[in-house]
Write an enzyme that holds these catalytic residues in place. Structure first.
Site, PDB file in Angstrom:
ATOM      1  N   ASP A  67      31.137  29.578  42.154  1.00 50.93           N
ATOM      2  CA  ASP A  67      30.817  30.360  43.350  1.00 50.93           C
ATOM      3  C   ASP A  67      29.427  30.978  43.283  1.00 50.93           C
ATOM      4  O   ASP A  67      28.770  30.958  42.233  1.00 50.93           O
ATOM      5  CB  ASP A  67      31.889  31.445  43.568  1.00 50.93           C
ATOM      6  CG  ASP A  67      32.240  32.202  42.296  1.00 50.93           C
ATOM      7  OD1 ASP A  67      31.508  32.088  41.306  1.00 50.93           O
ATOM      8  OD2 ASP A  67      33.257  32.916  42.298  1.00 50.93           O
ATOM      9  N   ASN A 136      42.945  41.241  41.438  1.00 50.22           N
ATOM     10  CA  ASN A 136      43.937  40.922  42.479  1.00 50.22           C
ATOM     11  C   ASN A 136      44.421  39.474  42.368  1.00 50.22           C
ATOM     12  O   ASN A 136      45.076  38.969  43.266  1.00 50.22           O
ATOM     13  CB  ASN A 136      43.362  41.204  43.877  1.00 50.22           C
ATOM     14  CG  ASN A 136      42.106  40.379  44.171  1.00 50.22           C
ATOM     15  OD1 ASN A 136      41.747  39.511  43.391  1.00 50.22           O
ATOM     16  ND2 ASN A 136      41.471  40.648  45.298  1.00 50.22           N
ATOM     17  N   HIS A 138      42.421  36.809  42.102  1.00 51.44           N
ATOM     18  CA  HIS A 138      41.534  35.776  42.664  1.00 51.44           C
ATOM     19  C   HIS A 138      40.951  34.888  41.583  1.00 51.44           C
ATOM     20  O   HIS A 138      40.750  35.301  40.442  1.00 51.44           O
ATOM     21  CB  HIS A 138      40.456  36.368  43.592  1.00 51.44           C
ATOM     22  CG  HIS A 138      39.323  37.090  42.953  1.00 51.44           C
ATOM     23  ND1 HIS A 138      38.918  38.344  43.332  1.00 51.44           N
ATOM     24  CD2 HIS A 138      38.474  36.722  41.965  1.00 51.44           C
ATOM     25  CE1 HIS A 138      37.874  38.713  42.618  1.00 51.44           C
ATOM     26  NE2 HIS A 138      37.593  37.748  41.778  1.00 51.44           N
ATOM     27  N   GLU A 143      40.253  34.805  47.471  1.00 51.88           N
ATOM     28  CA  GLU A 143      40.941  36.088  47.543  1.00 51.88           C
ATOM     29  C   GLU A 143      42.388  35.892  48.014  1.00 51.88           C
ATOM     30  O   GLU A 143      42.700  34.882  48.653  1.00 51.88           O
ATOM     31  CB  GLU A 143      40.216  36.985  48.548  1.00 51.88           C
ATOM     32  CG  GLU A 143      38.762  37.285  48.190  1.00 51.88           C
ATOM     33  CD  GLU A 143      38.624  38.348  47.093  1.00 51.88           C
ATOM     34  OE1 GLU A 143      39.589  38.562  46.334  1.00 51.88           O
ATOM     35  OE2 GLU A 143      37.539  38.936  46.997  1.00 51.88           O
TER      36      GLU A 143
HETATM   37  C1  GLP Z   1      34.226  37.627  40.179  1.00 56.65           C
HETATM   38  C2  GLP Z   1      34.071  36.104  40.123  1.00 56.65           C
HETATM   39  C3  GLP Z   1      35.265  35.432  39.500  1.00 56.65           C
HETATM   40  C4  GLP Z   1      35.676  36.167  38.248  1.00 56.65           C
HETATM   41  C5  GLP Z   1      36.129  37.558  38.618  1.00 56.65           C
HETATM   42  C6  GLP Z   1      36.601  38.375  37.442  1.00 56.65           C
HETATM   43  O1  GLP Z   1      34.614  38.129  41.405  1.00 56.65           O
HETATM   44  N1  GLP Z   1      33.813  35.503  41.379  1.00 56.65           N
HETATM   45  O2  GLP Z   1      34.950  34.076  39.243  1.00 56.65           O
HETATM   46  O3  GLP Z   1      36.699  35.490  37.587  1.00 56.65           O
HETATM   47  O4  GLP Z   1      35.058  38.230  39.232  1.00 56.65           O
HETATM   48  O5  GLP Z   1      35.532  38.991  36.818  1.00 56.65           O
HETATM   49  P1  GLP Z   1      35.573  39.666  35.413  1.00 56.65           P
HETATM   50  O6  GLP Z   1      35.640  38.565  34.432  1.00 56.65           O
HETATM   51  O7  GLP Z   1      34.264  40.420  35.323  1.00 56.65           O
HETATM   52  O8  GLP Z   1      36.749  40.566  35.396  1.00 56.65           O
END
Ligand code: GLP
Length: 243
Positions: A67, A136, A138, A143
């Site tokens: 992304d 959440n 995702h 989402e």
């Molecule tokens: C972001 C990314 C995801 C990632 C998520 C969790 O929103 N788009 O790909 O997995 O956050 O992030 P973290 O690893 O910092 O908890």
């Protein structure tokens, strides 16, 4: 689904890096699906370390990222391209021409999402997709919703995601409201998936994702339907799982 329980974040990172290096060693021209966020930073550090020791060669590896924020140029410190360049690409011998991140500066969502799907198809699909998971549930930026998004699409970020990600920006107002993300179908087409999760704050969601019903309200739960998933999670993240 195979589940590896690790002691802590570092242990999770080492185990995840092991899975990725096995992929690169077995298929030196593989397509790696890569992720951003705090979860994979340790994994990338470990890969860089093994690269520096001469154990890994990325010269023929190709990559596609999950992304990118819509509206951020590559040189913006919060863009996911910038993250990838600074946390992995610049430290190893991957050819930057073989790396792909959605172009956040393309204003035409249909055009960019169509282009990105074609990039993945032209590469022959993803061999190993690395995933983190949001609080959440995702994955990528898919989402919670009433339906599973299929292919790469433009997402309106959930308030909770904007909240969670604001720590990287000057204020919540600076967090982009939209992103381009691979869809659930794009992710599910990967031949192998590696999900890494760390921390007690994700324990409840991880339990739902792995043991609860498969529902678009917990996007990561779809992984129960993939036939080659490795989950590497630390004890804290697994604290809500049955022993
Ligand atoms: C972001 C990314 C995801 C990632 C998520 C969790 O929103 N788009 O790909 O997995 O956050 O992030 P973290 O690893 O910092 O908890």
């Amino acid at each position: 689904m195979r589940l590896y329980r690790t002691k802590d974040y570092d242990d999770m990172s080492r185990k995840a890096a092991n899975v990725i290096s096995a992929q690169v060693i077995m298929k030196p021209d593989c397509v790696l699906g890569l992720a951003t966020g705090s979860s994979p930073i340790g994994t990338y550090k470990q890969l860089i370390d093994w690269y520096n020791k001469g154990d890994l060669d990325f010269s023929r590896v190709k990559s596609v990222n999950l992304d990118e924020y819509k509206g951020l140029p590559r040189d913006n410190e919060q863009s996911y391209y910038y993250f990838m360049y600074n946390n992995l690409f610049k430290h190893v011998n991957i050819n930057l021409d073989n790396t792909n991140v959605p172009n956040g500066m393309e204003p035409d969502s249909d055009k960019e999402c169509g282009r990105y799907e074609k990039v993945i198809a032209d590469l022959g699909g993803v061999d190993l997709q690395l995933l983190g998971m949001g609080h959440n549930g995702h994955i990528g930026f898919n989402e919670p919703d009433d339906v599973f998004a299929k292919t790469t699409h433009c997402v309106d970020l959930a308030e909770s995601t904007i909240e969670a990600n604001k720590r990287f920006f000057a204020s919540a107002d600076d967090v982009p409201r939209q992103a381009y993300s691979m869809g659930i179908q794009t992710i599910m087409r990967a031949r192998k998936i590696l999900l890494i999760v760390s921390g007690e704050d994700k324990a409840e969601t991880l339990h739902k994702a792995l043991c609860g019903p498969v529902t678009p309200h917990v996007p990561a739960s779809i992984l129960q339907f993939h036939n080659d998933v490795v989950v590497v999670a630390d004890e804290a993240a697994l604290s809500k799982m049955p022993k």
